[in-house]
Motif scaffolding. Structure first.
Motif, PDB file in Angstrom:
ATOM      1  N   GLU A 182      -7.123 -12.482  -4.500  1.00 11.31           N
ATOM      2  CA  GLU A 182      -6.632 -10.996  -4.518  1.00 11.31           C
ATOM      3  C   GLU A 182      -7.425 -10.440  -4.032  1.00 11.31           C
ATOM      4  OE1 GLU A 182      -3.353 -10.756  -8.080  1.00 11.31           O
ATOM      5  OE2 GLU A 182      -5.176 -11.441  -8.715  1.00 11.31           O
ATOM      6  N   GLN A 183      -7.226  -9.009  -3.396  1.00 12.26           N
ATOM      7  CA  GLN A 183      -8.076  -7.973  -3.328  1.00 12.26           C
ATOM      8  C   GLN A 183      -7.196  -6.837  -3.665  1.00 12.26           C
ATOM      9  OE1 GLN A 183      -9.073  -8.538   0.889  1.00 12.26           O
ATOM     10  NE2 GLN A 183     -11.095  -9.226   0.411  1.00 12.26           N
ATOM     11  N   PHE A 184      -8.195  -5.541  -4.111  1.00  9.68           N
ATOM     12  CA  PHE A 184      -7.548  -4.335  -4.432  1.00  9.68           C
ATOM     13  C   PHE A 184      -8.464  -3.361  -3.900  1.00  9.68           C
ATOM     14  CE2 PHE A 184      -7.192  -0.651  -7.067  1.00  9.68           C
ATOM     15  CZ  PHE A 184      -5.948  -0.229  -7.073  1.00  9.68           C
ATOM     16  N   PHE A 185      -8.023  -2.535  -3.290  1.00 10.77           N
ATOM     17  CA  PHE A 185      -8.974  -1.133  -2.546  1.00 10.77           C
ATOM     18  C   PHE A 185      -8.337   0.241  -3.116  1.00 10.77           C
ATOM     19  CE2 PHE A 185      -9.284  -4.915   0.221  1.00 10.77           C
ATOM     20  CZ  PHE A 185     -10.631  -4.840   0.418  1.00 10.77           C
ATOM     21  N   ASP A 186      -9.149   1.115  -3.369  1.00  6.08           N
ATOM     22  CA  ASP A 186      -8.825   2.542  -3.717  1.00  6.08           C
ATOM     23  C   ASP A 186      -9.123   3.238  -2.460  1.00  6.08           C
ATOM     24  OD1 ASP A 186      -8.953   5.022  -4.567  1.00  6.08           O
ATOM     25  OD2 ASP A 186      -9.524   4.870  -6.476  1.00  6.08           O
ATOM     26  N   THR A 194       0.838  -1.126  -0.164  1.00  3.71           N
ATOM     27  CA  THR A 194      -0.045  -0.045  -0.132  1.00  3.71           C
ATOM     28  C   THR A 194       0.880   1.380   0.076  1.00  3.71           C
ATOM     29  OG1 THR A 194      -1.925   1.200   1.142  1.00  3.71           O
ATOM     30  CG2 THR A 194      -0.164   0.134   2.559  1.00  3.71           C
ATOM     31  N   ASP A 195       0.352   2.319  -0.494  1.00  2.00           N
ATOM     32  CA  ASP A 195       1.003   3.685  -0.459  1.00  2.00           C
ATOM     33  C   ASP A 195       0.102   4.617   0.194  1.00  2.00           C
ATOM     34  OD1 ASP A 195      -1.131   4.013  -2.186  1.00  2.00           O
ATOM     35  OD2 ASP A 195       0.114   4.806  -3.966  1.00  2.00           O
ATOM     36  N   GLY A 196      -0.736   4.038   0.878  1.00  2.00           N
ATOM     37  CA  GLY A 196      -1.720   4.824   1.587  1.00  2.00           C
ATOM     38  C   GLY A 196      -2.784   5.309   0.959  1.00  2.00           C
ATOM     39  N   THR A 197      -2.967   5.270  -0.554  1.00  2.00           N
ATOM     40  CA  THR A 197      -4.058   5.634  -1.279  1.00  2.00           C
ATOM     41  C   THR A 197      -4.571   4.539  -1.984  1.00  2.00           C
ATOM     42  OG1 THR A 197      -2.420   6.207  -3.321  1.00  2.00           O
ATOM     43  CG2 THR A 197      -2.805   7.874  -1.563  1.00  2.00           C
ATOM     44  N   GLU A 198      -3.893   3.195  -2.217  1.00  2.00           N
ATOM     45  CA  GLU A 198      -4.345   2.053  -2.878  1.00  2.00           C
ATOM     46  C   GLU A 198      -3.597   0.911  -2.036  1.00  2.00           C
ATOM     47  OE1 GLU A 198      -4.504   3.884  -7.521  1.00  2.00           O
ATOM     48  OE2 GLU A 198      -2.887   2.563  -6.883  1.00  2.00           O
ATOM     49  N   LYS A 199      -4.374  -0.102  -1.979  1.00  2.00           N
ATOM     50  CA  LYS A 199      -3.739  -1.516  -1.409  1.00  2.00           C
ATOM     51  C   LYS A 199      -4.063  -2.508  -2.345  1.00  2.00           C
ATOM     52  CE  LYS A 199      -4.488  -1.615   3.013  1.00  2.00           C
ATOM     53  NZ  LYS A 199      -5.133  -2.018   4.379  1.00  2.00           N
TER      54      LYS A 199
END
Length: 469
Positions: A407-411, A392-397
């Motif tokens: 897999e999971q992806f969060f905005d 994560t960069d704190g904005t996407e994970k």
């Protein structure tokens, strides 16, 4: 050149990053924690790179990432060399290094890891029993005499006088050190609280306060899975839960109450520091990891979601360091950055073994290059959750579960509570592919062989201790 700035490190156990009044929490009161941020800097994207106590605390003490120091989950039996630990580095340049309260949960338990002295749980338990008019000693110690244990979701008020609580005692011992220390040398004082880690036993006033105000409902993502029979019949320390009604209210009220209680006791600590030498003292406040607290049907930590992995990090410093008050920094930082930051502040050379980076240039708003993401992980454990690698960069994970390759992806910009898993979104295919490639590269040289350089390889053994040769 080494200066003589005092360092006060305040550390809670299992405090979520959103559990601060200054973060906009709807009911929780933390004015003293908030005041540290108000005088200095708040890092609102600070992450625990292995969100469970032992590896997280080792990362703080060593400045190293979990895959370097070797503990990538809950593993208790690995001793390590402490000649380059944070307290040892400070002791070697003349600091009085002292820890009060909850120890750093390393092995063996009585090893000091560079602290001149540790006054911890055994001293508290002995003192508590000496204060009681009757013998209530239990095998787990009197702090657990209520029957509420160290991973339970059950809660009740502290059964004794508030002055006998572990939190109060921890601040008392910090006072004792500050009043009796040798003024000829600077100090590195770690004030370590066991709360809000269970047992969920705040003094009655604090539990009643949040029973009265009410608590937010858990956040439940569309991807989350409720336990069988809504958790009825599951162990009291289960990781998959369905909190509702009285159980939800009492659990969350007690958790918030423990944090509020710490905050009020911090007033006693901060006042004595201010009276003695606030103009020559740096204060850092953080926690080792967070707590799911029923969000997404999950309880405890270890998992890759924000309530588990994001922690508070607040730093205030004397004016001579050139740090603007009330600054909020949203770059991705981690517990590994605390050691190099402290050494940079006091003018001590940062050892080559340290992998974290000093936060001082960021706090001074200097233009520097910074890491593009944080790697978070947890190996196979004893609770019911899937081991994972997360970026994560704190904005996407991006999350990859090791056992089945899910897999999971969060905005996080549009969905900070991680309710919508976008892994199948056509609009995010390229972004997800970039994150996946980063993880493939990151894991390529790992001994578990999670990556062959072109793809991720699931269902690999993932023990919680990496034995380095």
């Amino acid at each position: 050149m080494v200066n003589r700035t005092n360092i006060l490190l305040i550390m809670t156990d299992q405090q979520r990053g959103d559990c601060l009044g200054i973060e906009g929490h709807p009911v929780l009161l933390t004015p003293n924690m908030d005041s540290i941020a108000g005088r200095g800097v708040r890092f609102d994207k600070c992450y625990s790179t292995c969100p469970v106590c032992i590896p997280a605390r080792r990362s703080l003490l060593s400045g190293q990432y979990p895959d370097t120091h070797g503990i990538v989950g809950y593993y208790q039996q690995a001793e390590w060399e402490t000649s380059l630990s944070l307290p040892n580095a400070l002791k070697e340049v003349g600091y009085h290094t002292y820890l009060v309260g909850r120890d750093m949960h390393q092995y063996p338990q009585n090893k000091r890891y560079g602290y001149d002295h540790i006054v911890g749980y055994s001293a508290y338990n002995e003192w508590l029993n000496s204060q009681l008019s009757y013998n209530t000693y239990e095998p787990f110690g009197s702090y657990y005499a209520s029957g509420v244990m160290h991973n339970d979701r059950s809660a009740r008020p502290w059964p004794y006088e508030e002055s006998l609580h572990y939190t109060n005692w921890t601040v008392n011992e910090a006072h004792r050190f500050l009043q009796n220390r040798d003024p000829a040398c600077p100090y590195f004082l770690t004030v370590s609280f066991l709360a809000p880690h269970p047992p969920l036993v705040p003094p009655a006033f604090y539990m009643e306060r949040y029973i009265r105000t009410g608590v937010p409902d858990p956040v439940i993502g569309q991807w989350a899975k409720s336990p069988l029979t809504n958790g009825k019949g599951s162990p009291i320390d289960a990781a998959n839960v369905c909190l509702s009604g009285e159980e939800l209210l009492s659990c969350r009220a007690a958790y918030y109450g423990l944090i509020n209680h710490i905050d009020d006791q911090l007033s006693r600590l901060l006042r004595i520091v201010e009276a003695m030498d606030m103009d020559n003292t740096v204060i850092l406040f953080t926690s080792d990891h967070g707590e799911m607290l029923g969000d997404h049907y999950l309880y405890r930590k270890s998992v890759p979601y924000e309530p588990s992995v994001r922690v508070p990090l607040l730093i205030s410093a004397p004016q001579r360091y050139g740090i603007k008050s009330g600054l909020v920094i949203s770059k991705p930082v981690s517990l590994e950055d605390i050691m190099p930051t402290i050494l940079d502040i006091v003018g001590v050379e940062i050892p080559d073994t340290v992998e974290g980076s000093s936060l001082l240039p960021l706090m001074r708003e200097e233009e520097i290059s910074w890491r593009s993401f944080i790697h978070i992980e947890h190996g196979e454990g004893t609770v019911d959750f899937q081991p994972h690698h997360t970026l994560t960069d704190g904005t996407e994970k991006y999350i990859w579960f090791v056992q089945n390759g899910e897999e999971q992806f969060f905005d996080l910009r549009t969905d900070p509570q991680e309710c919508q898993n976008l892994i199948d979104s056509k609009n995010h295919e390229d972004t997800i592919a970039r994150w996946r490639k980063k993880l493939i590269t990151k894991l390529e040289d790992r001994p578990e062989h999670f990556s062959d350089g072109t793809k991720l390889i699931c269902n690999r053994p993932y023990p919680t201790y990496i034995k380095r040769t």
